[in-house]
Design an enzyme around this catalytic site. Structure first.
Site, PDB file in Angstrom:
ATOM      1  N   GLU A 169       0.767  -1.182   0.112  1.00 41.07           N
ATOM      2  CA  GLU A 169      -0.118  -0.105   0.038  1.00 41.07           C
ATOM      3  C   GLU A 169       0.769   1.164   0.050  1.00 41.07           C
ATOM      4  OE1 GLU A 169      -3.541   0.048   2.342  1.00 41.07           O
ATOM      5  OE2 GLU A 169      -3.167  -1.861   2.981  1.00 41.07           O
ATOM      6  N   HIS A 253     -10.319   4.705  18.787  1.00 41.01           N
ATOM      7  CA  HIS A 253     -11.247   3.670  19.180  1.00 41.01           C
ATOM      8  C   HIS A 253     -10.955   2.836  20.327  1.00 41.01           C
ATOM      9  CE1 HIS A 253     -13.397   3.091  15.124  1.00 41.01           C
ATOM     10  NE2 HIS A 253     -13.778   4.006  15.659  1.00 41.01           N
ATOM     11  N   PRO A 256     -10.040  -1.167  20.234  1.00 46.66           N
ATOM     12  CA  PRO A 256      -9.854  -0.982  18.714  1.00 46.66           C
ATOM     13  C   PRO A 256     -10.158  -2.093  18.085  1.00 46.66           C
ATOM     14  CG  PRO A 256      -7.763  -1.181  19.887  1.00 46.66           C
ATOM     15  CD  PRO A 256      -9.011  -1.182  20.807  1.00 46.66           C
ATOM     16  N   SER A 257     -10.134  -2.243  16.707  1.00 44.50           N
ATOM     17  CA  SER A 257     -10.392  -3.521  16.052  1.00 44.50           C
ATOM     18  C   SER A 257      -9.151  -4.184  15.883  1.00 44.50           C
ATOM     19  CB  SER A 257     -11.229  -3.307  14.442  1.00 44.50           C
ATOM     20  OG  SER A 257     -10.033  -2.163  13.814  1.00 44.50           O
ATOM     21  N   HIS A 262      -3.310   3.362  16.381  1.00 45.90           N
ATOM     22  CA  HIS A 262      -3.553   4.182  15.512  1.00 45.90           C
ATOM     23  C   HIS A 262      -4.781   5.257  15.578  1.00 45.90           C
ATOM     24  CE1 HIS A 262      -6.476   0.576  15.546  1.00 45.90           C
ATOM     25  NE2 HIS A 262      -7.311   1.436  14.827  1.00 45.90           N
ATOM     26  N   VAL A 263      -4.734   6.184  14.851  1.00 47.28           N
ATOM     27  CA  VAL A 263      -5.745   7.193  14.893  1.00 47.28           C
ATOM     28  C   VAL A 263      -6.538   7.428  13.774  1.00 47.28           C
ATOM     29  CG1 VAL A 263      -6.129   9.759  15.378  1.00 47.28           C
ATOM     30  CG2 VAL A 263      -4.296   8.490  16.527  1.00 47.28           C
ATOM     31  N   HIS A 264      -8.189   7.591  13.863  1.00 47.59           N
ATOM     32  CA  HIS A 264      -8.853   7.634  12.734  1.00 47.59           C
ATOM     33  C   HIS A 264      -8.892   9.247  12.415  1.00 47.59           C
ATOM     34  CE1 HIS A 264     -10.353   3.570  12.789  1.00 47.59           C
ATOM     35  NE2 HIS A 264     -10.065   3.537  14.251  1.00 47.59           N
TER      36      HIS A 264
END
Length: 325
Positions: A169, A253, A256-257, A262-264
């Site tokens: 990615e 979150h 989190p998932s 990590h930050v959304h």
């Protein structure tokens, strides 16, 4: 042209009429040919060649309408898709734009994520389930939840490391800061169509592997949190003209998932999963709690949140509370 002719529908796991999403469970054949064996690869979903079938494996299709799509979302949607256009893949995750009407490659009707092979944990996660508000005390976290988090195999988030290590990615990365302590990278979330600014959705992933959730955050992490916040506030208005700094929402979150910090990053108007009270914690509030309230705020706090009853954390909390009675 690709198709879903080998996908065999099993059942609808979930649907959301507000977010216009549909989650399907099905199977695809695991096949072999003269040169290679195809297993756990999305090629098993879209292949149209004559191959020898050995077995089938479960596959999850996460389907969502693109902006202003008009087609309906019946469970037989896979029979009506005429073309799939790959937009990338990482480990077990594969992203596609789906065309229902021929000649619309420039304006796809659907976005689709394929999880192949799908495990029982994936099926449980994406199935419709009752949600409950539940409180996780500091004691419950340290005695019951943390050991479970630490037991999770690294392979479950291999796709994260693929991105951080530059293996996958990389064409999508909008910003990379390689500092081992304060660094992070930013890329579009797979749920965003990369066109509609009012639904802007980016993901900022920390370079640090020792921060799993906001429970791990303390004073030493403030430089990382502020670096991430400040650089994103500069990046977004420049990269996405029309999105002002006061239209940027950053949140974390809990739970989190996946357990790598990590930050959304979304447009304030975007309706995205997990942005409601009971799951999201604003980045600015996190920084303020650590800096001005208590350096160990998240280590000590009781946190109340919404959780699906199929989630392992829900069962761990229920089990711990039952043991105290």
């Amino acid at each position: 042209m690709h198709s879903l002719s080998h996908f065999v529908f099993t059942r609808v796991l979930n649907e959301d009429p507000i977010l216009k999403t549909l989650t399907l469970l099905g199977t695809v054949p695991v096949t072999t040919n003269a040169d290679t064996t195809t297993k756990g690869d999305v090629a098993a979903v879209v292949t149209t060649t004559d191959e020898k079938t050995k077995e089938v494996q479960p596959v999850i299709l996460l389907i969502e309408k693109t902006h202003f799509a008009t087609q309906s979302m019946e469970s037989d949607i896979t029979r009506r898709i005429t073309e799939l256009l790959s937009t990338g893949s990482n480990d077990i995750y594969h992203w596609w734009n789906a065309i229902i009407l021929e000649g619309k490659a420039h304006d796809p009707d659907l976005k689709m994520t394929v999880i192949s092979p799908a495990t029982e944990a994936h099926i449980s996660k994406y199935s419709r389930q009752e949600r409950k508000m539940i409180t996780e005390t500091a004691e419950i976290y340290h005695k019951a939840i943390l050991p479970w988090i630490e037991s999770q195999p690294k392979s479950r988030i291999q796709w994260v490391y693929n991105i951080l290590e530059g293996l996958k990615e990389q064409d999508n990365v909008l910003l990379r800061d390689n500092d081992p302590d304060t660094g992070f990278l930013v890329l579009p979330d797979s749920k965003w169509d990369k066109r509609t600014l009012s639904s802007l959705y980016l993901l900022a992933i920390s370079m640090r592997s020792d921060i799993r959730t906001l429970r791990d955050l303390k004073t030493e992490h403030l430089p990382m949190l502020k670096n991430l916040r400040d650089k994103i506030m500069t990046l977004v208005p420049v990269r996405f003209s029309g999105v002002a700094p006061d239209e940027i929402r950053m949140f974390v979150h809990y739970h989190p998932s996946y357990y790598h910090f990590h930050v959304h990053v979304t447009h304030v108007s975007a309706q995205v999963p997990g942005s409601t009270v009971g799951q999201s914690h604003l980045l600015d509030t996190i920084i303020d709690n650590i800096e001005n309230i208590d350096p160990d705020y998240y280590r000590k706090a009781s946190i109340r949140f919404a959780l699906g009853v199929n989630h392992p954390v829900y069962n761990l909390i229920q089990g711990f509370q039952s043991g105290l009675q």
